[in-house]
Write an enzyme that holds these catalytic residues in place. Structure first.
Site: not given
Lengths: 646, 646
Positions: A446, A455
């Site tokens: 995740e 990210e």
């Protein structure tokens, strides 16, 4: 008194004002409208409307005082500032062909604003521009704005937009009033003290046309008594469309103001009767029934859901995106994200499906699946995976890989507490460098940002793919970013306040609220895991073309709202793309990519947008630009302003 | 060797280059084209055109050297940098639909530019964008530009603009190539190292369309051999329109480059024969006749007039306007202005006409006219007035009023030297405060700036009007400012280099040269003297609407060129408005009002411009803005950036 109480909501829209005529006796105006009428504030003319500077005898004897409504001493400073919004003389016309009229208008405007400043009023209401041209009006207001520090100027704009047929007939008169506003605020360079007061009339433009205003700086909505319908009992009420609009205003902290003469005399008679019965001596305010109806609308709104209340403080607040690779998250951040139950339910569903696909029932008791959680944090995905194994009756061996040594401490404690020692191995390492002792069947991660790959999930999973079996499964198996153009004048102003280039070339995480979404989202970049080939780069280039709905009219694009949707496994997805968003999930706000210069879209024009994901040896960054209707500069060249470190 | 010598002109256009094919033997390329061909430099490919990064075996043995033309050691550093412009591989297509092609193109482009930087070349020629979209190409070039400090990049743009009919037929292919350039440079934000190399073909667009390019950053013009006609003797020559264009290039320091194969073989045969006769052994260069023709065009140009030669250094050089009220002029400045004979001839003519009108022949010997020169400086207007009196046989009493005590010293010396003691009285005072002993018949002043009223002539003459008789004459009797929109990328870049707002809100005095005038001038503000009423203010507001000629195509407006025209007396005027400018006058350059963000005008669109002259107690300033095709910010609000002190 406020319209009502709504838990947690301290927005301005709890207050309702009333527009009044010129009256020299301001204390009476206040007493009548506030005490008797129940309104919270008045919009009152500050100067005798018959005054014209050019008609004043220059050499006349006498005090030479300007004909203002009252003096500053007739009320306390706090009465002036809390309860009076100054209404600038509505006769002024700074774009008149008549030079005397122009000069009189400019003098009066400056005198009234100076008076309002002297009284420390919170705002003044500027009359609508009279014609299609407003350059001289804007020039004068812009000069004034440079000298203001707190007082807001509300430019009155009628909420009208002609449909195409009528526009052709009398194109000189009927213009899209948004265009007037747009021209005015461009001339005044999006000044943060300049905002809009919308005049609400009996008919409303299309929903798309109305929607534009929710991205603009609208402070007040002036509802005319003529806009009200009459209910069966003779009382004022509003059409369904008007009701929805007013509710929208409530939700955007836009203050309501009632204006005009009562056109529901029946209601007054009834009210008077009931008043008389109750024995009160005060004259009943003719507009009270309208206020009561607005209060009724306010009170019947659904209460704010708990999550919305929690997020109120984040609305339109710009945050820099996390740098989770370079920086370690704090305990508080883990704490917040771990509370997002919906997210882990989806992960558990995905792992369950993958386990069932990978291990047939007949092998359930013999075959052990190797599952690696890469980026395990403080363990929520480990828990979800173990629960999936239990739920499906599959045997599971878990490796929990985490680079943050602080989180690893918590992981060890968790494993001990839960008694997972036999099934979970904790690895304190960056997944890109870990030398795995065996290969995984399932890789769970995740690492997604608001824009999916922002990210650096792709770069991390590239590193982890070394220890995934050839036929192994990655959860998520793919993710896609989405974009849509938005009007967001509040965000634009907040960025502009920094007075530098860097902030206009940075993407922000933001709970979008005071925003108009101008077109449906479109997919941008997709990443699929595992990769089919080593050669596949993580660089991307996508050209998007947005079409504005025809009935929107012109609109301003201040930037792009970004979202993601991730396929965890087969039909189990997770995401924040508005049309498919996973409900009740709060881990991600949207992302916002600003434009250095906002771009105005004409009706029917297309918006061509280019987005690049660029990769260097130490960082990854986005560049973006618009090439139609006009070419913007390239934003964030070489990642000079905003980048994510590897 | 240069095309020729032109007195005073050191522009780049004296040099002529030639485009060559790829050749590994660079010393030979240089020897052949420079020594034998007579060219000054070559545009040579830097890399083998068959090279494709994606086809290189990654793990192949061998040196891994890139297939560049030669090594840096085959020629001296100065040979490389003085005589070679790098030609970037023309196959590259960064906006291809094919991702491999895009990647190969980006890699190659970056490798070649890096090589050219290594060689310290002065410029590289970038191939034309292949389609209508150039965003990815521009993104990559913009990344490269951030790392360059000296080397120019010349984007090759074909000089074509379809007329409206053909555009409709195949609108996808034939676009106005200026639009491609415009999009590219907007994406790269007017980067100063990015300029244009125009490809000149056999047919040319309209004159208005061509004119746009003279406001752009054009560094080179590549004339294709196919663009040449054949003269009676079989030699290449150019059409009249082409000749005018090439002359325009010479006048704008644009270097000519010859490209293509010889299509005039007769000329070569003849040349070869004559060469053989002269006994030289070198092979005759096939493109020599084209170079000879270009040199012939250069040499047959009219020599630069002396004044133009004098002003060469001022071309497109931004100067801050004078502040003659706040500051005293220096002797050198007086010296320069006094040399402007034409100006004083016009003043003398005006004074003569006024004297004849004021004093009939029969009173010539009895009536003395009182003439006051306000702002006498070192006396040129005193001299012109006295000469007018002599010429008309009128008796004159002159007061010379001057506020600069340094100039008053010179005035006294002049009066003594010329023996004017009986007719001239010198007053050392500011005209606005002088207590005159009598009233004047004629008030003579020269207080005009490039934009007429911008040196505060109106305010000064308001003060002087006190001592002008009721029926007195002011010379000048009126003056009017004029404006026109211009393309001026050089000025825009020079202003942008300051990286602040102030310089974009300042008007500059500038000798406009590298500029495209996009529409005829229009009058702005007029001041008439003497004023009819005290109440008449010196504030002004004017809205102008410019229409672009239909055949121009789109164009960029970087700002406005300003001029003035003054009526000295009746039919005697003086001014710099281009269509009526007084010849041979050099006291004034134009004024330039920049736009913070350049505005692109589509064909047939109108440009609405607003100019204000604002007056405060201590200063006068202009504000300006555009409201169509889109609204600009208001420039110079409250005179925050630029003003003239009272």
């Amino acid at each position: 008194m406020p319209l009502g109480e709504r838990q947690g909501d301290k927005g301005e829209s709890r207050y309702c004002g009333v527009e009044t005529e010129f009256n020299d006796d301001m204390p009476h105006v206040l007493a009548f409208n506030l005490s008797s009428g129940g309104f919270d504030f008045v919009i009152a003319p500050l100067m005798d409307p018959t005054y014209r500077p050019s008609l004043v005898q220059k050499d006349s004897a006498g005090s030479g005082a300007l004909p203002f409504a009252g003096s500053d001493l007739v009320m306390s400073p706090s009465q002036w500032s809390s309860h009076v919004v100054g209404k600038i003389s509505s006769w002024i016309d700074l774009d008149s062909e008549d030079e005397t009229m122009r000069m009189d208008s400019e003098t009066t405007l400056k005198q009234e604003i100076a008076w309002a400043s002297h009284l420390s009023l919170q705002a003044c209401l500027l009359p609508s521009p009279k014609g299609t041209s407003c350059a001289n009006y804007a020039r004068c207001v812009n000069q004034i704005l440079q000298g203001l520090s707190n007082m807001q100027l509300w430019l009155r704009i009628p909420l009208v937009k002609p449909d195409d047929d009528s526009a052709n007939e009398k194109s000189d008169i009927l213009v899209d009033s948004w265009e007037t506003w747009n021209s005015f605020r461009l001339l005044c360079e999006h000044h943060s003290l300049l905002s809009v007061a919308l005049d609400i009339l009996g008919t409303l433009p299309s929903a798309n046309s109305l929607g534009r205003w929710f991205g603009e700086s609208v402070r007040a909505a002036i509802i005319h008594t003529e806009a009200f319908l009459t209910n069966a009992r003779g009382y004022p009420c509003l059409s369904k469309r008007h009701q929805r609009l007013i509710t929208g205003f409530f939700n955007h902290s836009i203050q309501i103001i009632i204006s005009g003469k009562s056109v529901h005399p029946q209601a007054n008679v009834a009210a008077d009767a009931s008043q008389n019965n109750s024995g009160e001596g005060l004259q009943r305010h003719a507009l009270r029934p309208y206020l009561d109806y607005v209060a009724y609308l306010y009170q019947k709104m659904d209460p704010l859901p708990e999550q919305e209340r929690f997020e109120l403080g984040y609305r339109d607040f710009l945050q820099s995106p996390l740098q989770p690779l370079m920086d370690n998250l704090e305990a508080q951040t883990y704490e917040t994200f771990e509370k997002d139950a919906m997210k882990y339910i989806q992960y558990q569903r995905a792992v369950s499906k993958a386990l069932l696909d990978r291990v047939p029932d007949e092998e359930a008791s013999t075959k052990t699946t190797v599952l690696m959680v890469v980026g395990a944090g403080r363990g929520p995905l480990v828990r979800a995976s173990l629960q999936a194994a239990e739920e499906t009756g599959r045997k599971l061996k878990v490796f929990a890989v985490e680079k943050n040594p602080n989180a690893v401490v918590t992981l060890h404690a968790l494993v001990k507490l839960e008694g997972w020692e036999n099934s979970v191995t904790i690895i304190s390492s960056d997944m890109r460098h870990w030398n795995a002792p065996e290969k995984a069947d399932i890789l769970v991660s995740e690492l997604l940002g608001s824009f999916g790959d922002n990210e650096l999930s792709p770069e991390c999973l590239d590193g982890a793919q070394r220890f995934l079996k050839e036929d192994g499964i990655s959860i998520p198996s793919s993710y896609t970013s989405f974009l849509q153009p938005v009007t967001a004048s509040k965000l634009h102003n907040d960025i502009k306040a920094h007075k530098d280039l860097v902030h206009f070339e940075t993407a922000y995480v933001v709970k979008l609220h005071n925003v108009a979404r101008l077109a449906p989202t479109q997919p941008v970049f997709t990443f699929t895991h595992p990769k089919h080939s080593d050669k596949e780069t993580n660089q991307r280039y996508k050209k998007l073309q947005f079409m504005m709905p025809n009935d929107t009219g012109s609109a301003m694009v201040h930037g792009f709202a970004g979202y993601f949707d991730a396929v965890l496994y087969k039909d189990v997805h997770l995401g924040i793309e508005p049309s498919t968003a996973t409900p009740n999930m709060f881990s991600w706000f949207a992302i916002f990519f600003p434009l250095r210069t906002p771009i105005c879209l004409s009706p029917g024009s297309t918006l061509d947008v280019h987005f690049w994901r660029c990769c260097g040896p130490t960082k990854v960054w986005y560049e973006w630009s618009v090439t139609s209707p006009t070419s913007s500069p390239l934003h964030n060249t070489n990642g000079r302003s905003y980048w994510v470190g590897l």
